[in-house]
Write a protein that holds these residues in place. Structure first.
Motif, PDB file in Angstrom:
ATOM      1  N   LEU A 134      10.114 -62.322 -40.306  1.00  0.00           N
ATOM      2  CA  LEU A 134       9.596 -61.527 -39.182  1.00  0.00           C
ATOM      3  C   LEU A 134      10.726 -61.141 -38.205  1.00  0.00           C
ATOM      4  O   LEU A 134      10.740 -60.032 -37.660  1.00  0.00           O
ATOM      5  CB  LEU A 134       8.501 -62.310 -38.440  1.00  0.00           C
ATOM      6  N   GLY A 135      11.699 -62.027 -38.058  1.00  0.00           N
ATOM      7  CA  GLY A 135      12.851 -61.749 -37.184  1.00  0.00           C
ATOM      8  C   GLY A 135      13.660 -60.567 -37.691  1.00  0.00           C
ATOM      9  O   GLY A 135      14.203 -59.776 -36.916  1.00  0.00           O
ATOM     10  N   LYS A 136      13.731 -60.448 -39.000  1.00  0.00           N
ATOM     11  CA  LYS A 136      14.472 -59.320 -39.581  1.00  0.00           C
ATOM     12  C   LYS A 136      13.712 -58.011 -39.369  1.00  0.00           C
ATOM     13  O   LYS A 136      14.323 -56.965 -39.131  1.00  0.00           O
ATOM     14  CB  LYS A 136      14.712 -59.553 -41.071  1.00  0.00           C
ATOM     15  N   ILE A 137      12.400 -58.098 -39.483  1.00  0.00           N
ATOM     16  CA  ILE A 137      11.588 -56.896 -39.227  1.00  0.00           C
ATOM     17  C   ILE A 137      11.770 -56.485 -37.765  1.00  0.00           C
ATOM     18  O   ILE A 137      11.896 -55.299 -37.452  1.00  0.00           O
ATOM     19  CB  ILE A 137      10.105 -57.159 -39.579  1.00  0.00           C
TER      20      ILE A 137
ATOM     21  N   THR B 226      17.993 -64.940 -30.309  1.00  0.00           N
ATOM     22  CA  THR B 226      17.114 -66.120 -30.226  1.00  0.00           C
ATOM     23  C   THR B 226      15.687 -65.737 -30.624  1.00  0.00           C
ATOM     24  O   THR B 226      15.037 -66.449 -31.397  1.00  0.00           O
ATOM     25  CB  THR B 226      17.118 -66.684 -28.781  1.00  0.00           C
ATOM     26  N   THR B 227      15.209 -64.608 -30.072  1.00  0.00           N
ATOM     27  CA  THR B 227      13.853 -64.157 -30.418  1.00  0.00           C
ATOM     28  C   THR B 227      13.746 -63.912 -31.924  1.00  0.00           C
ATOM     29  O   THR B 227      12.756 -64.313 -32.554  1.00  0.00           O
ATOM     30  CB  THR B 227      13.520 -62.856 -29.656  1.00  0.00           C
ATOM     31  N   ALA B 228      14.785 -63.272 -32.490  1.00  0.00           N
ATOM     32  CA  ALA B 228      14.772 -62.978 -33.927  1.00  0.00           C
ATOM     33  C   ALA B 228      14.678 -64.274 -34.726  1.00  0.00           C
ATOM     34  O   ALA B 228      13.894 -64.369 -35.681  1.00  0.00           O
ATOM     35  CB  ALA B 228      16.023 -62.188 -34.310  1.00  0.00           C
ATOM     36  N   ALA B 229      15.483 -65.275 -34.314  1.00  0.00           N
ATOM     37  CA  ALA B 229      15.483 -66.559 -35.024  1.00  0.00           C
ATOM     38  C   ALA B 229      14.115 -67.248 -34.888  1.00  0.00           C
ATOM     39  O   ALA B 229      13.581 -67.764 -35.881  1.00  0.00           O
ATOM     40  CB  ALA B 229      16.585 -67.454 -34.469  1.00  0.00           C
ATOM     41  N   LEU B 230      13.539 -67.224 -33.683  1.00  0.00           N
ATOM     42  CA  LEU B 230      12.234 -67.873 -33.467  1.00  0.00           C
ATOM     43  C   LEU B 230      11.122 -67.187 -34.269  1.00  0.00           C
ATOM     44  O   LEU B 230      10.254 -67.845 -34.838  1.00  0.00           O
ATOM     45  CB  LEU B 230      11.878 -67.876 -31.974  1.00  0.00           C
ATOM     46  N   LEU B 231      11.182 -65.866 -34.312  1.00  0.00           N
ATOM     47  CA  LEU B 231      10.178 -65.109 -35.087  1.00  0.00           C
ATOM     48  C   LEU B 231      10.248 -65.476 -36.570  1.00  0.00           C
ATOM     49  O   LEU B 231       9.235 -65.655 -37.234  1.00  0.00           O
ATOM     50  CB  LEU B 231      10.375 -63.607 -34.894  1.00  0.00           C
TER      51      LEU B 231
ATOM     52  N   TYR C  52      18.743 -68.042 -39.888  1.00  0.00           N
ATOM     53  CA  TYR C  52      20.139 -67.752 -39.530  1.00  0.00           C
ATOM     54  C   TYR C  52      20.426 -66.246 -39.652  1.00  0.00           C
ATOM     55  O   TYR C  52      20.994 -65.622 -38.755  1.00  0.00           O
ATOM     56  CB  TYR C  52      21.064 -68.549 -40.467  1.00  0.00           C
ATOM     57  N   GLY C  53      19.990 -65.686 -40.777  1.00  0.00           N
ATOM     58  CA  GLY C  53      20.237 -64.262 -41.039  1.00  0.00           C
ATOM     59  C   GLY C  53      19.572 -63.353 -40.019  1.00  0.00           C
ATOM     60  O   GLY C  53      20.107 -62.281 -39.693  1.00  0.00           O
ATOM     61  N   SER C  54      18.424 -63.778 -39.492  1.00  0.00           N
ATOM     62  CA  SER C  54      17.732 -62.959 -38.491  1.00  0.00           C
ATOM     63  C   SER C  54      18.551 -62.893 -37.199  1.00  0.00           C
ATOM     64  O   SER C  54      18.681 -61.822 -36.596  1.00  0.00           O
ATOM     65  CB  SER C  54      16.354 -63.538 -38.184  1.00  0.00           C
ATOM     66  N   ALA C  55      19.094 -64.049 -36.795  1.00  0.00           N
ATOM     67  CA  ALA C  55      19.936 -64.071 -35.589  1.00  0.00           C
ATOM     68  C   ALA C  55      21.171 -63.204 -35.806  1.00  0.00           C
ATOM     69  O   ALA C  55      21.557 -62.415 -34.926  1.00  0.00           O
ATOM     70  CB  ALA C  55      20.332 -65.498 -35.255  1.00  0.00           C
ATOM     71  N   ALA C  56      21.794 -63.336 -36.987  1.00  0.00           N
ATOM     72  CA  ALA C  56      22.986 -62.532 -37.295  1.00  0.00           C
ATOM     73  C   ALA C  56      22.637 -61.045 -37.332  1.00  0.00           C
ATOM     74  O   ALA C  56      23.405 -60.202 -36.849  1.00  0.00           O
ATOM     75  CB  ALA C  56      23.561 -62.976 -38.634  1.00  0.00           C
TER      76      ALA C  56
END
Lengths: 146, 294
Positions: free
Chosen positions: B204-207, B192-197, B257-261
């Motif tokens: 930023l979520g991927k970083i 969730t944090t990754a997706a929100l970032l 989506y990709g950040s959450a995954a």
């Protein structure tokens, strides 16, 4: 009669010889290249058919002429079909977009993708469905043969 | 007359060849002093197979031997053979047969517990270890250690750690504590944090999940598509403007989506490394079990 006896005597060693070779006999291996067919799931049949059609069009008119350039396995177009099959058209499209952006990344080598046996980065669609039970993790130095 | 003599010689020669062919197997066959199928020969062969780690065939030979003679150490080796080929329930049954009236009953009891532990059904193992009367006095510490290791294996670690840590040798205690911390409080990343970032700043979520290259690429791609869209609208190219707007939206959504995954895959990696680390650590130390040979 004489000939028969001689033959029996000659092959007597074979009659009484060890017979458990049957147990350890070599298996017949088929070298036939299996056709990879993605079975459409009941829920996403239409989406998969649509994307499959697009993929075939792309493969015939672009990919076959352009060559095998995708560094991933499965390739991006196949990933699109698989992701739509796994998660439906909308979620599958997001999965594909994410994959496409990852493909654009110039620093892919640092991502610790496992390698498939053909030397490409192994990146299957089922790892991106957001269903944690479906994720199969392979460490970066692994060679995947499945 | 001469022709007939030649014919006789030729016939004799053929007969000689036939006899040589018939008896060749006797000439080259193995000479045995003892009977090949005697009880002693069977045991020797079974031990040889056991040494060669051919446990499947060794246990058959031990079984044949036990039809003629009763021998506790052979029965132990039979059970051990079952254990080594992964037939744990048969191994446990055979170890159980040595519980009464045997000099190696303590070792057999340990073997019994080992079989349940390695079968992977840690719940039953723990029930047996806490309630059963079979726990051997000589190997109480080992069984106690296996009990706590089973908690590590199926991630059911108790909060009361004092008893657990004291079961292991001092030299290994710090590593066990590290594994405990890794298991109990894994450093997972929140999807969730990754997706929100990524929703706030694309990529930023991927970083956040450690995929720095992917994060930067996502940011550049989404930013470029937004710029192209705005620029085309500014220059009254509405079609291209909408096209790039659509692509920018897709890129933005895909990045979220990709950040959450990516966070989920990162977590799967953490779990894999912890599981693997614990398994290798205990395997390398033979689960703190003594090496028994009979």
């Amino acid at each position: 009669m004489k000939t028969v006896i001689i033959i029996i005597l000659l092959f007597s060693s074979l009659i009484f010889s060890q017979t458990d070779w049957v147990k350890w006999e070599a298996k017949q291996i088929s070298y036939e290249v299996k056709k990879e067919v993605i079975q459409p799931s009941a829920a996403n049949g239409l989406g998969t058919k649509l994307v499959s059609g697009l993929q075939k069009f792309y493969k015939f008119f672009i990919s076959d002429l352009d060559g095998d350039n995708c560094p991933f396995y499965p390739s991006c177009s196949k990933f699109f079909v698989e992701s739509v099959n796994e998660a439906g058209l909308i979620k599958g499209s997001l999965m594909f977009t994410d994959r496409f952006i990852r493909d654009l990344n110039f620093f892919k080598g640092s991502n610790d993708y496992p390698k498939y046996i053909n030397g490409k980065y192994y990146d299957p669609a089922y790892n991106y469905t957001l269903i944690s039970q479906k994720i199969k993790y392979f460490p970066g130095d692994a060679v995947v043969k499945e | 007359m001469l022709l007939s003599k030649n014919k006789v010689i030729s016939q004799n020669f053929i007969l000689l060849i036939i006899f040589v062919l018939i008896f060749q197997k006797d000439i080259f066959c193995q000479q045995l002093k003892d009977n090949l199928l005697s009880v002693g020969s069977r045991l020797k062969f079974a031990d040889y197979l056991f040494q060669q780690e051919d446990y499947l065939r060794a246990l058959n030979e031990y079984r044949e031997f036990l039809k003629f003679e009763n021998n506790d150490s052979v029965r132990y080796r039979l059970a051990e053979s079952f254990f080594r080929i992964g037939r744990f329930s048969e191994a446990a049954d055979n170890f159980k047969g040595l519980f009464l009236g045997s000099d190696i009953s303590e070792e057999a009891k340990l073997g019994f517990y080992r079989s349940f532990f390695f079968s992977g059904d840690y719940k039953i193992f723990r029930e047996l270890a806490t309630t059963s009367i079979y726990v051997p006095d000589k190997y109480k510490t080992e069984i106690n250690r296996l009990y706590f290791i089973s908690h590590f294996m199926d991630n059911t670690l108790p909060y009361d750690t004092a008893k657990m840590f004291s079961a292991f040798p001092d030299s290994n205690r710090q590593e066990i504590k590290n594994f405990y911390r890794g298991r109990k409080f894994p450093e997972y990343k929140s999807p969730t944090t990754a997706a929100l970032l990524s929703a706030a700043v694309p990529g930023l979520g991927k970083i956040y999940t450690g995929e720095i290259g992917d994060g930067i690429t996502s940011f550049i791609t989404t930013g470029l598509l937004v710029f192209l869209s705005v620029n085309n609208f500014d220059h009254d190219h509405d079609f291209r403007g909408w096209l790039f707007a659509g692509l920018a939206t897709l890129s933005y959504g895909g990045t979220i989506y990709g950040s959450a995954a990516s966070a989920q895959i990162y977590n799967a990696g953490i779990k894999f490394n912890i599981d693997n680390g614990i398994k290798l650590y205990f395997e390398k130390r033979n689960y703190f079990l003594p090496k028994l040979e009979f």
